[in-house]
Motif scaffolding. Structure first.
Motif, PDB file in Angstrom:
ATOM      1  N   CYS A  36       0.878  -1.272  -0.083  1.00 18.72           N
ATOM      2  CA  CYS A  36      -0.105  -0.045   0.112  1.00 18.72           C
ATOM      3  C   CYS A  36       1.130   1.251   0.185  1.00 18.72           C
ATOM      4  O   CYS A  36       1.988   1.091   0.674  1.00 18.72           O
ATOM      5  CB  CYS A  36      -0.743  -0.032   1.007  1.00 18.72           C
ATOM      6  SG  CYS A  36      -2.061   1.475   1.352  1.00 18.72           S
ATOM      7  N   GLU A  37       0.507   2.154  -1.064  1.00 15.08           N
ATOM      8  CA  GLU A  37       1.404   3.459  -0.953  1.00 15.08           C
ATOM      9  C   GLU A  37       0.720   4.666  -0.472  1.00 15.08           C
ATOM     10  O   GLU A  37       0.981   5.866  -0.644  1.00 15.08           O
ATOM     11  CB  GLU A  37       1.857   3.556  -2.508  1.00 15.08           C
ATOM     12  CG  GLU A  37       2.639   2.498  -3.155  1.00 15.08           C
ATOM     13  CD  GLU A  37       2.744   2.484  -4.420  1.00 15.08           C
ATOM     14  OE1 GLU A  37       2.297   3.443  -5.132  1.00 15.08           O
ATOM     15  OE2 GLU A  37       3.237   1.572  -5.032  1.00 15.08           O
ATOM     16  N   GLY A  38      -0.322   4.223   0.434  1.00 16.71           N
ATOM     17  CA  GLY A  38      -0.980   5.326   1.258  1.00 16.71           C
ATOM     18  C   GLY A  38      -2.414   5.535   0.958  1.00 16.71           C
ATOM     19  O   GLY A  38      -3.108   4.662   0.023  1.00 16.71           O
ATOM     20  N   ALA A  39      -3.202   6.203   1.418  1.00 19.10           N
ATOM     21  CA  ALA A  39      -4.673   6.573   1.297  1.00 19.10           C
ATOM     22  C   ALA A  39      -5.011   8.076   1.579  1.00 19.10           C
ATOM     23  O   ALA A  39      -4.409   8.292   2.675  1.00 19.10           O
ATOM     24  CB  ALA A  39      -5.490   5.736   2.420  1.00 19.10           C
ATOM     25  N   GLU A  40      -6.082   8.414   0.829  1.00 17.66           N
ATOM     26  CA  GLU A  40      -6.398   9.856   0.988  1.00 17.66           C
ATOM     27  C   GLU A  40      -7.881   9.823   1.337  1.00 17.66           C
ATOM     28  O   GLU A  40      -8.697   8.934   0.745  1.00 17.66           O
ATOM     29  CB  GLU A  40      -6.196  10.499  -0.381  1.00 17.66           C
ATOM     30  CG  GLU A  40      -4.727  10.610  -0.665  1.00 17.66           C
ATOM     31  CD  GLU A  40      -4.256  11.443  -1.923  1.00 17.66           C
ATOM     32  OE1 GLU A  40      -3.727  12.253  -1.891  1.00 17.66           O
ATOM     33  OE2 GLU A  40      -5.033  10.988  -2.797  1.00 17.66           O
ATOM     34  N   ILE A  41      -8.415  10.873   2.072  1.00 21.37           N
ATOM     35  CA  ILE A  41      -9.993  11.124   2.166  1.00 21.37           C
ATOM     36  C   ILE A  41     -10.103  12.131   1.774  1.00 21.37           C
ATOM     37  O   ILE A  41      -9.594  13.485   1.950  1.00 21.37           O
ATOM     38  CB  ILE A  41     -10.384  10.880   3.733  1.00 21.37           C
ATOM     39  CG1 ILE A  41      -9.592   9.708   4.351  1.00 21.37           C
ATOM     40  CG2 ILE A  41     -11.638  11.010   3.983  1.00 21.37           C
ATOM     41  CD1 ILE A  41      -9.480   9.647   5.893  1.00 21.37           C
ATOM     42  N   LEU A  42     -11.279  12.238   0.993  1.00 17.82           N
ATOM     43  CA  LEU A  42     -11.873  13.509   0.235  1.00 17.82           C
ATOM     44  C   LEU A  42     -13.362  13.653   0.839  1.00 17.82           C
ATOM     45  O   LEU A  42     -14.187  12.919   0.759  1.00 17.82           O
ATOM     46  CB  LEU A  42     -11.798  13.602  -1.217  1.00 17.82           C
ATOM     47  CG  LEU A  42     -10.339  13.455  -1.800  1.00 17.82           C
ATOM     48  CD1 LEU A  42     -10.507  13.400  -3.393  1.00 17.82           C
ATOM     49  CD2 LEU A  42      -9.636  14.522  -1.429  1.00 17.82           C
ATOM     50  N   GLN A  43     -13.734  14.852   1.144  1.00 16.53           N
ATOM     51  CA  GLN A  43     -14.915  15.097   1.600  1.00 16.53           C
ATOM     52  C   GLN A  43     -15.866  16.217   0.573  1.00 16.53           C
ATOM     53  O   GLN A  43     -15.266  17.191   0.577  1.00 16.53           O
ATOM     54  CB  GLN A  43     -15.030  15.482   3.105  1.00 16.53           C
ATOM     55  CG  GLN A  43     -16.387  15.838   3.912  1.00 16.53           C
ATOM     56  CD  GLN A  43     -16.488  16.304   5.165  1.00 16.53           C
ATOM     57  OE1 GLN A  43     -15.494  16.628   5.742  1.00 16.53           O
ATOM     58  NE2 GLN A  43     -17.529  15.872   5.771  1.00 16.53           N
ATOM     59  N   ASP A  44     -16.798  15.868   0.157  1.00 18.56           N
ATOM     60  CA  ASP A  44     -17.473  17.028  -0.689  1.00 18.56           C
ATOM     61  C   ASP A  44     -17.719  18.200   0.058  1.00 18.56           C
ATOM     62  O   ASP A  44     -18.263  18.221   1.185  1.00 18.56           O
ATOM     63  CB  ASP A  44     -18.702  16.294  -1.305  1.00 18.56           C
ATOM     64  CG  ASP A  44     -19.267  17.170  -2.167  1.00 18.56           C
ATOM     65  OD1 ASP A  44     -19.407  18.211  -2.120  1.00 18.56           O
ATOM     66  OD2 ASP A  44     -19.627  16.214  -3.273  1.00 18.56           O
ATOM     67  N   ARG A  45     -17.420  19.476  -0.495  1.00 18.15           N
ATOM     68  CA  ARG A  45     -17.531  20.686   0.316  1.00 18.15           C
ATOM     69  C   ARG A  45     -19.196  21.094   0.282  1.00 18.15           C
ATOM     70  O   ARG A  45     -19.668  21.547   1.194  1.00 18.15           O
ATOM     71  CB  ARG A  45     -16.866  21.865  -0.219  1.00 18.15           C
ATOM     72  CG  ARG A  45     -15.271  21.504  -0.091  1.00 18.15           C
ATOM     73  CD  ARG A  45     -14.440  22.544  -0.868  1.00 18.15           C
ATOM     74  NE  ARG A  45     -14.580  23.677   0.159  1.00 18.15           N
ATOM     75  CZ  ARG A  45     -14.045  24.716   0.128  1.00 18.15           C
ATOM     76  NH1 ARG A  45     -13.199  25.044  -1.257  1.00 18.15           N
ATOM     77  NH2 ARG A  45     -14.157  25.675   0.926  1.00 18.15           N
TER      78      ARG A  45
END
Length: 94
Positions: A36-45
């Protein structure tokens, strides 16, 4: 070649903060799995109950193997905060 595994999900009513906390913990757990090379979280504005969770993997196969390495209890808080099943897809970086 790095691939992304993208999950689109919606928090249950009043569960956006709980889902964000659960995804933050999940990102740490997933990030410790080999390949695994990482994880990101995006939240809709505009719709803060909608999230994208993006995992980066060395390959699709590495992601598939990771399922057996992920502690089952790591997903419980995420699933408890969701309005429904996440939608997932694989993406290639270009």
């Amino acid at each position: 070649m790095t691939i992304a595994r993208l999950y689109r999900m919606t928090a249950g009513e009043g569960q956006a903060d709980a889902l964000l906390q659960a995804l933050t913990a999940l990102a740490e757990t997933v990030g410790a799995i080999p390949d695994c090379e990482g994880a990101e979280i995006l939240q809709d504005r505009d719709q803060p109950d909608r999230f994208m969770f993006i995992e980066k993997w060395a390959s699709v196969e590495a992601h598939k193997v990771s399922g057996a390495l992920l502690p089952k209890e790591a997903m419980a808080p995420v699933m408890a905060a969701l309005a429904g099943r996440p939608e997932g897809s694989y993406l290639d970086y270009r």
